[in-house]
Design a protein around this motif. Structure first.
Motif, PDB file in Angstrom:
ATOM      1  N   THR A   5      12.391  14.563  52.921  1.00 45.61           N
ATOM      2  CA  THR A   5      13.677  14.460  53.321  1.00 45.61           C
ATOM      3  C   THR A   5      14.218  13.057  53.156  1.00 45.61           C
ATOM      4  N   SER A   6      15.439  12.588  53.112  1.00 45.04           N
ATOM      5  CA  SER A   6      15.873  11.159  52.967  1.00 45.04           C
ATOM      6  C   SER A   6      16.196  10.597  54.243  1.00 45.04           C
ATOM      7  N   ILE A   7      15.897  11.174  55.460  1.00 44.47           N
ATOM      8  CA  ILE A   7      15.804  10.458  56.771  1.00 44.47           C
ATOM      9  C   ILE A   7      14.433   9.815  56.904  1.00 44.47           C
ATOM     10  N   PRO A   8      14.748   8.540  57.450  1.00 48.51           N
ATOM     11  CA  PRO A   8      13.381   7.769  57.666  1.00 48.51           C
ATOM     12  C   PRO A   8      12.653   8.475  58.689  1.00 48.51           C
ATOM     13  N   LYS A   9      11.132   8.440  58.216  1.00 45.58           N
ATOM     14  CA  LYS A   9      10.267   9.306  58.860  1.00 45.58           C
ATOM     15  C   LYS A   9       9.940   8.671  60.336  1.00 45.58           C
ATOM     16  N   LYS A  10       9.509   7.299  60.488  1.00 45.77           N
ATOM     17  CA  LYS A  10       9.250   6.641  61.571  1.00 45.77           C
ATOM     18  C   LYS A  10      10.226   6.002  62.334  1.00 45.77           C
ATOM     19  N   GLN A  11      10.767   6.431  63.383  1.00 44.01           N
ATOM     20  CA  GLN A  11      12.064   6.088  64.056  1.00 44.01           C
ATOM     21  C   GLN A  11      11.676   5.776  65.708  1.00 44.01           C
ATOM     22  N   GLU A  12      12.030   4.569  66.095  1.00 47.82           N
ATOM     23  CA  GLU A  12      11.700   4.076  67.324  1.00 47.82           C
ATOM     24  C   GLU A  12      12.824   4.798  68.174  1.00 47.82           C
ATOM     25  N   ARG A  13      12.248   5.294  69.680  1.00 50.11           N
ATOM     26  CA  ARG A  13      12.606   6.147  70.487  1.00 50.11           C
ATOM     27  C   ARG A  13      13.553   5.136  71.191  1.00 50.11           C
ATOM     28  N   ILE A  14      14.872   5.757  71.211  1.00 54.88           N
ATOM     29  CA  ILE A  14      16.104   4.886  72.207  1.00 54.88           C
ATOM     30  C   ILE A  14      16.356   5.966  73.548  1.00 54.88           C
ATOM     31  N   ASP A 204      32.410  21.633  55.268  1.00 57.40           N
ATOM     32  CA  ASP A 204      31.022  20.851  55.070  1.00 57.40           C
ATOM     33  C   ASP A 204      30.169  21.156  56.075  1.00 57.40           C
ATOM     34  N   ILE A 205      30.463  22.038  57.111  1.00 52.59           N
ATOM     35  CA  ILE A 205      29.507  22.176  58.212  1.00 52.59           C
ATOM     36  C   ILE A 205      28.694  23.655  58.111  1.00 52.59           C
ATOM     37  N   ARG A 206      28.818  23.955  56.822  1.00 56.18           N
ATOM     38  CA  ARG A 206      27.981  25.368  56.750  1.00 56.18           C
ATOM     39  C   ARG A 206      26.622  25.321  56.993  1.00 56.18           C
ATOM     40  N   PHE A 207      25.830  24.179  56.933  1.00 55.10           N
ATOM     41  CA  PHE A 207      24.481  23.787  57.379  1.00 55.10           C
ATOM     42  C   PHE A 207      24.312  22.802  58.224  1.00 55.10           C
ATOM     43  N   SER A 208      25.286  22.261  58.989  1.00 54.84           N
ATOM     44  CA  SER A 208      25.145  21.073  59.709  1.00 54.84           C
ATOM     45  C   SER A 208      24.717  21.431  60.976  1.00 54.84           C
ATOM     46  N   PHE A 209      24.327  20.190  61.816  1.00 56.31           N
ATOM     47  CA  PHE A 209      24.056  20.379  63.319  1.00 56.31           C
ATOM     48  C   PHE A 209      24.587  19.431  63.841  1.00 56.31           C
ATOM     49  N   VAL A 227      21.643  10.947  56.626  1.00 56.48           N
ATOM     50  CA  VAL A 227      22.116  12.039  57.439  1.00 56.48           C
ATOM     51  C   VAL A 227      23.037  13.048  56.929  1.00 56.48           C
ATOM     52  N   TRP A 228      24.155  12.185  56.033  1.00 56.22           N
ATOM     53  CA  TRP A 228      25.099  13.074  55.543  1.00 56.22           C
ATOM     54  C   TRP A 228      24.631  13.836  54.257  1.00 56.22           C
ATOM     55  N   LYS A 229      23.437  13.463  53.639  1.00 56.14           N
ATOM     56  CA  LYS A 229      22.889  14.457  52.654  1.00 56.14           C
ATOM     57  C   LYS A 229      21.985  15.640  53.410  1.00 56.14           C
ATOM     58  N   TRP A 230      21.361  15.216  54.521  1.00 56.72           N
ATOM     59  CA  TRP A 230      20.424  16.106  55.279  1.00 56.72           C
ATOM     60  C   TRP A 230      21.300  17.176  55.913  1.00 56.72           C
ATOM     61  N   GLN A 231      22.573  16.858  56.226  1.00 62.22           N
ATOM     62  CA  GLN A 231      23.401  17.759  56.869  1.00 62.22           C
ATOM     63  C   GLN A 231      23.920  19.026  55.993  1.00 62.22           C
ATOM     64  N   ARG A 232      24.002  18.556  54.790  1.00 67.09           N
ATOM     65  CA  ARG A 232      24.456  19.402  53.825  1.00 67.09           C
ATOM     66  C   ARG A 232      23.183  20.341  53.219  1.00 67.09           C
ATOM     67  N   LEU A 233      22.092  20.071  53.525  1.00 67.74           N
ATOM     68  CA  LEU A 233      20.779  20.857  52.875  1.00 67.74           C
ATOM     69  C   LEU A 233      20.729  22.243  53.380  1.00 67.74           C
ATOM     70  N   PRO A 234      20.832  23.155  52.401  1.00 67.84           N
ATOM     71  CA  PRO A 234      20.679  24.454  52.886  1.00 67.84           C
ATOM     72  C   PRO A 234      19.074  24.808  53.488  1.00 67.84           C
ATOM     73  N   TYR A 235      18.928  25.792  54.231  1.00 67.49           N
ATOM     74  CA  TYR A 235      17.713  26.060  54.915  1.00 67.49           C
ATOM     75  C   TYR A 235      17.612  27.510  55.138  1.00 67.49           C
ATOM     76  N   TRP A 236      16.468  28.180  55.506  1.00 66.02           N
ATOM     77  CA  TRP A 236      16.511  29.506  55.625  1.00 66.02           C
ATOM     78  C   TRP A 236      16.535  29.750  57.254  1.00 66.02           C
TER      79      TRP A 236
END
Length: 435
Positions: A5-14, A204-209, A227-236
């Protein structure tokens, strides 16, 4: 960056203090429930202070911790002197018994919904079966009664089948027939509602959260694009059978990662309070094709989930569904959630109010009592009154309408002004005990 995915893998917990404050109160609720179970398991639902300390020691509490703890919550626990043995005893207050009865009534009233939730939970597994022990551990999260194996599973053979696995000797719950009407996720219903309200603007919210980042979360330009690209990514769909798909391609890996987000989202949507511990989600990891490193995976999506580490020295992780909460409260509460929150209200009530209620009640009884010295017979009988099954609790609630006081005894409370300065730090955080 993640390979799939294009979202950064390591994220600091806020940290989000609204959820952490919720868990600070919940830690007291967990301890209160442990002491309630100790008291209700004893004959006549009352126990001496000495024996309560011995029982609490087996649960990992320190020597003086039980007495300090129950003194802080006089609306839940009542300390009195036994009229015969002349030693200190502890029992639950009338309000605490009414709260337990209210929670049991709410649990039985939503038993039909609990059957539906269990059907959807088993349907989320890739094999159509779940281990019975894993469901039993998380039964309170999904609003299932303690005897759900008989009252839910065996009582509905048209939905479930209970069998023993020969290779592992474990009991499993298997779905008999998958209902297509139950294969609709909660996020899909939310998207449909949004589409009906906004129409063409919601294409645009067909596959979004629904994403709500915590306060202080930094979202740069490139992160927003990811995040914009990930929201439009199809999934099962989590309820879809994917055994026939080829998972070797990069596109399949992307869809599987987003499907895992949808599965955890649906799992949280099935819970009563829209939260569950990370350790209990891990029990369903193999059955629902979830990633191995769940914590790191959920930190990639802090706008959808929130992980609180309050409780058990940071070793206990509670996952919240962010869209279901607002200002620390559930947006769409149910009866079972409200009944459990009633215990929180009793815990948060001031001890001074309990003492004042007792003084006012004693003053009223002194005026109505006939001129006679000594202790009344009904006062002694009130100390020895049994708190047994729920029928006795119901009869007790109907027979004595005394909403001004938690205590049935006529003597003074053992809670004094000096107890207000009791040390708030208990010395030990909540111990996580697997149910």
């Amino acid at each position: 960056m993640s390979q799939s995915t294009s979202i950064p893998k390591k994220q600091e917990r806020i940290r989000d203090h609204g959820y952490d404050n919720y868990m600070e109160i919940h830690k007291k609720v967990i301890k209160t429930l442990k002491f309630q179970d100790m008291i209700l398991s004893q004959p006549n639902c009352m126990v001496s202070i000495h024996r309560l300390g011995a029982l609490a020691g087996r649960q990992g509490f320190k020597k003086l911790e039980p007495g300090q703890f129950i003194l802080k919550f006089p609306h839940v626990f009542e300390i009195y002197e036994h009229p015969v043995q002349r030693i200190l005893y502890c029992r639950l207050t009338r309000k605490a018994h009414l709260q337990i009865q209210q929670e049991n009534d709410a649990l039985m009233a939503q038993l039909t919904d609990a059957v539906t939730r269990l059907r959807k939970l088993v349907m989320l597994s890739n094999t159509g079966r779940l281990r019975l022990e894993h469901v039993r551990i998380a039964r309170k999260d999904f609003g299932l009664p303690d005897d759900f194996e008989f009252s839910v599973v065996l009582k509905h053979p048209q939905y479930f089948r209970l069998f023993d696995a020969k290779e592992t000797r474990n009991k499993y719950i298997e779905i008999v027939d998958k209902d297509p009407d139950l294969s609709v996720c909660a996020i899909e219903r939310e998207r449909e509602r949004e589409y009906r309200e906004r129409g063409a603007d919601a294409e645009d919210i067909r596959f979004s959260f629904i994403v709500n980042f915590p306060p202080g979360f930094k979202t740069g330009k490139y992160y927003k694009i990811a995040v914009w690209k990930w929201q439009r990514l199809p999934y099962w769909s989590p309820y879809e059978d994917i055994s026939g798909y080829d998972m070797r391609s990069l596109e399949a890996q992307k869809r599987m990662e987003k499907r895992a987000v949808a599965t955890i989202h649906e799992l949280l949507s099935l819970t009563v309070e829209k939260k569950i511990t990370l350790e209990r989600i891990a029990h369903f990891r193999a059955a629902m094709d979830l990633p191995n490193k769940l914590k790191h995976f959920l930190l990639q999506h802090q706008g959808i989930f929130y992980i609180s580490t309050r409780g058990n020295h940071g070793k206990l992780h509670t996952v919240f569904l962010r869209e279901a909460y607002r200002k620390g409260e559930l947006i769409e509460p149910n009866d079972l959630y409200l009944a459990r929150r009633r215990l929180v209200e009793l815990i948060m009530l001031s001890p001074r109010k309990a003492r004042m209620d007792g003084e006012m009640t004693n003053y009223r009884r002194d005026r109505l009592r006939p001129e006679k010295g000594g202790v009344q017979d009904d006062y002694i009988d009130g100390h020895c009154e049994r708190f047994g099954d729920t029928d006795n609790i119901r009869q007790r609630g109907k027979g004595k309408e005394d909403s001004d006081s938690d205590m049935d005894c006529d003597g003074d409370s053992y809670y004094t002004d000096e107890d207000d300065d009791c040390d708030d730090s208990l010395g030990v955080e909540d111990s996580h005990v697997t149910e």
